[in-house]
Enzyme design. Structure first.
Site, PDB file in Angstrom:
ATOM      1  N   ASP A 213    -102.006   4.735 -14.168  1.00 25.07           N
ATOM      2  CA  ASP A 213    -102.698   5.124 -12.944  1.00 25.07           C
ATOM      3  C   ASP A 213    -103.359   3.907 -12.299  1.00 25.07           C
ATOM      4  OD1 ASP A 213    -103.784   7.373 -11.259  1.00 25.07           O
ATOM      5  OD2 ASP A 213    -105.695   6.566 -11.972  1.00 25.07           O
ATOM      6  N   GLU A 267     -94.499  -3.990 -30.316  1.00 26.71           N
ATOM      7  CA  GLU A 267     -94.750  -3.790 -31.741  1.00 26.71           C
ATOM      8  C   GLU A 267     -93.965  -2.606 -32.285  1.00 26.71           C
ATOM      9  OE1 GLU A 267     -98.936  -3.219 -32.095  1.00 26.71           O
ATOM     10  OE2 GLU A 267     -99.452  -5.241 -31.394  1.00 26.71           O
TER      11      GLU A 267
END
Length: 558
Positions: A213, A267
């Site tokens: 957002d 990751e």
């Protein structure tokens, strides 16, 4: 948490999002499982089979975090929890498990520009006072004028009024949206570290991606003295500088933040994915979609374009070029939780601007009366056009039912802060957030047993999913058929235009995709010749070799 192969590809497919169809759920309006009038996570879980049957690849959840609902959940009090009115973390895990079983991926909304004023950090900042370390996580400043009684700058809130609110000890804090949404100071290392923790928290729970957002608002020029905007008060993308020099929006430094996020995403196997909500100039959008950053950025140009063949062709060309430059794919959107639903937009006069639509909403949709039959015909044509394009398509809940905007909400029923902050001059976004109709009869059309948080209009059940399912002429079955075909037809990111310039000028938009299939849209009020070939799908029935007005067909040539 394991992931099974689904519509978007095998579980470890790093590029699953490139051609995905992603369905936005606004949880409070989707389905209410406990009867309190507010949609919740168990309600979402109960309706996931509908989404799997629809044929989408992923489900994006708008905020479900603890919130005082000052801005429909975009005022987040705790980024690593579930609002107790919407469920629990166990309910979230159960939802992900069911999505996994159905071959659906889950995306969640991250709201990093601001928190709720009820967030623990902001409450600590209020209690700690001037000069405290706690206030450094937000943007507190002394006021101007005698006794500091004037805001520190002339910056306006995006929701109307000033972007500064004064606290009891006399300092002011920045909020580019509602006063209940104080802006974070992204120069502060604790803010950056805490959001890395949040991204890992949800990724560890099986989330595949994130919608970011206000992605263009995090980095601000907070060096003293703060700069007034003067005559340049507009926050509209076309009014922002090309060089990233605005003190609040789309500054180059924001991409350093997202490079840190990319390290977190990488990751995981597959790497997590994100799409930026960045209201910036098109020339500045590609940086957000960089593979070193978020990966994709919303392109709202398609949503904002008129249903005009020449304008849309230019918009599509620009979007595809931008995506290639970024190493991403384009995004296609017709509706979301912030805009008037597209069947209603298309039901209004062709010349209506965004400002005209806002003024029209203040008449409760009565002046002029929209031509809803024409609007739905145009919406069906636009949907098939959008779903034939290279890139990912984002659908908004209820558009597969052909839902119109609810324009008749009474003033006392409105919940959007824009209504109050604008002094009653902008009606706001509640009309596209009215709870969904699942059944044509029963309590609140199957949304839930309790009174919905926004009232559903009379006749809402005529759009219900149970009525449309199995009806070959329904909007729902058009979406199901299109998504089923799209999965087999869309094999790459190439598009080739067909037809002459004069045909485009007359309203015909025609392109081919790899595999020998065509998408042809007649975006005019006159019939056009239908190219020869096997019609695979049509938004409306072709007749006697003619493509009727406002109709799109997918066809395969011999």
């Amino acid at each position: 948490m394991s992931q099974r192969p689904g519509p978007a590809g095998p579980p470890n497919d790093a590029g699953w999002w490139r051609q995905a169809v992603i369905y936005q759920v606004y949880p409070r309006s989707f389905a209410d499982a406990d009867g309190d009038g507010l949609g919740d996570l168990p309600g979402v879980t109960s309706c996931l089979p509908h989404l799997a049957d629809l044929g989408v690849d992923a489900v994006w959840l708008s905020p479900f975090y603890p919130s005082e609902l000052a801005d429909g959940g975009y005022d987040v009090a705790d980024y690593r929890n579930v609002d107790p009115r919407l469920g629990t973390l166990d309910d979230f895990d159960a939802m992900v498990t069911e999505a996994d079983r159905l071959g659906l991926r889950i995306m969640v909304d991250i709201v990093p520009n601001h928190s709720s004023d009820q967030h623990l950090w902001f409450q600590e900042a209020l209690a700690a006072g001037r000069g405290s370390a706690a206030r450094e996580r937000y943007v507190f400043r002394e006021g101007r004028g005698e006794g500091g009684g004037l805001p520190p700058t002339d910056w306006p809130s995006s929701f109307g009024g000033p972007a500064w609110t004064r606290v009891a000890d006399g300092q002011w804090y920045l909020h580019l949206y509602a006063p209940e949404q104080p802006d974070f100071n992204w120069d502060h290392p604790e803010v950056r570290e805490d959001f890395h923790r949040t991204l890992r928290f949800w990724s560890d729970r099986g989330v595949s991606g994130f919608r970011i957002d206000v992605a263009h608002g995090l980095a601000k020029d907070l060096a003293e003295p703060l700069r007034d905007l003067g005559a340049d008060l507009s926050y509209q993308p076309d009014d922002l500088p090309e060089d990233g020099s605005h003190p609040l929006w789309d500054r180059d430094a924001v991409h350093e933040i997202y490079r840190g996020w990319r390290q977190v995403f990488d990751e995981y196997t597959p790497p997590r994915f994100a799409v930026a909500e960045a209201w910036v100039r098109p020339s500045r959008r590609t940086a957000y979609a960089s593979p070193h950053g978020l990966g994709q950025a919303f392109n709202f140009d398609f949503l904002g374009a008129r249903l005009n063949a020449s304008q849309l062709r230019a918009t599509i060309d620009d979007a595809l070029a931008d995506a290639r430059e970024a190493g991403a794919t384009s995004t296609w959107v017709l509706s979301n939780h912030d805009v008037v639903r597209h069947p209603t937009r298309y039901a209004l006069p062709d010349h209506f601007t965004k400002q005209d639509i806002a003024a029209w909403l203040l008449t409760d949709g009565q002046d002029p009366r929209p031509d809803m039959d024409l609007g739905l015909r145009k919406a069906r044509a636009a949907t098939l056009l959008m779903l034939a394009l290279p890139g990912s398509a984002y659908l908004y809940q209820g558009e597969e039912l052909g839902l119109p905007e609810v324009t008749g909400l009474a003033r006392e029923e409105l919940r959007d802060p824009i209504w109050v902050r604008s002094g009653g001059t902008v009606k706001g976004r509640d009309g596209c957030r009215v709870p969904l109709p699942w059944t044509h009869d029963g309590a609140h059309y199957g949304f839930g047993t309790g009174e919905p948080w926004l009232p559903q209009p009379a006749g809402w059940g005529s759009y219900a999913a149970d009525l449309q399912r199995g009806d070959a002429d329904s909007v729902l079955e058009l979406y199901r058929a299109a998504l089923r075909l799209r999965r087999d037809l869309v094999v790459d990111e190439e598009l080739t235009w067909a037809g002459s310039a004069s045909q485009t000028e007359s309203g015909l938009l025609h392109f081919t995709r790899t595999g020998g299939w065509h998408a042809v849209s007649n975006l005019s009020y006159q019939s056009a010749a239908l190219p020869e070939g096997e019609v695979l799908l049509s938004s409306g029935p072709p007749a006697d070799g003619q493509l009727p007005p406002w109709t799109t067909v997918w066809l395969r040539t011999a």
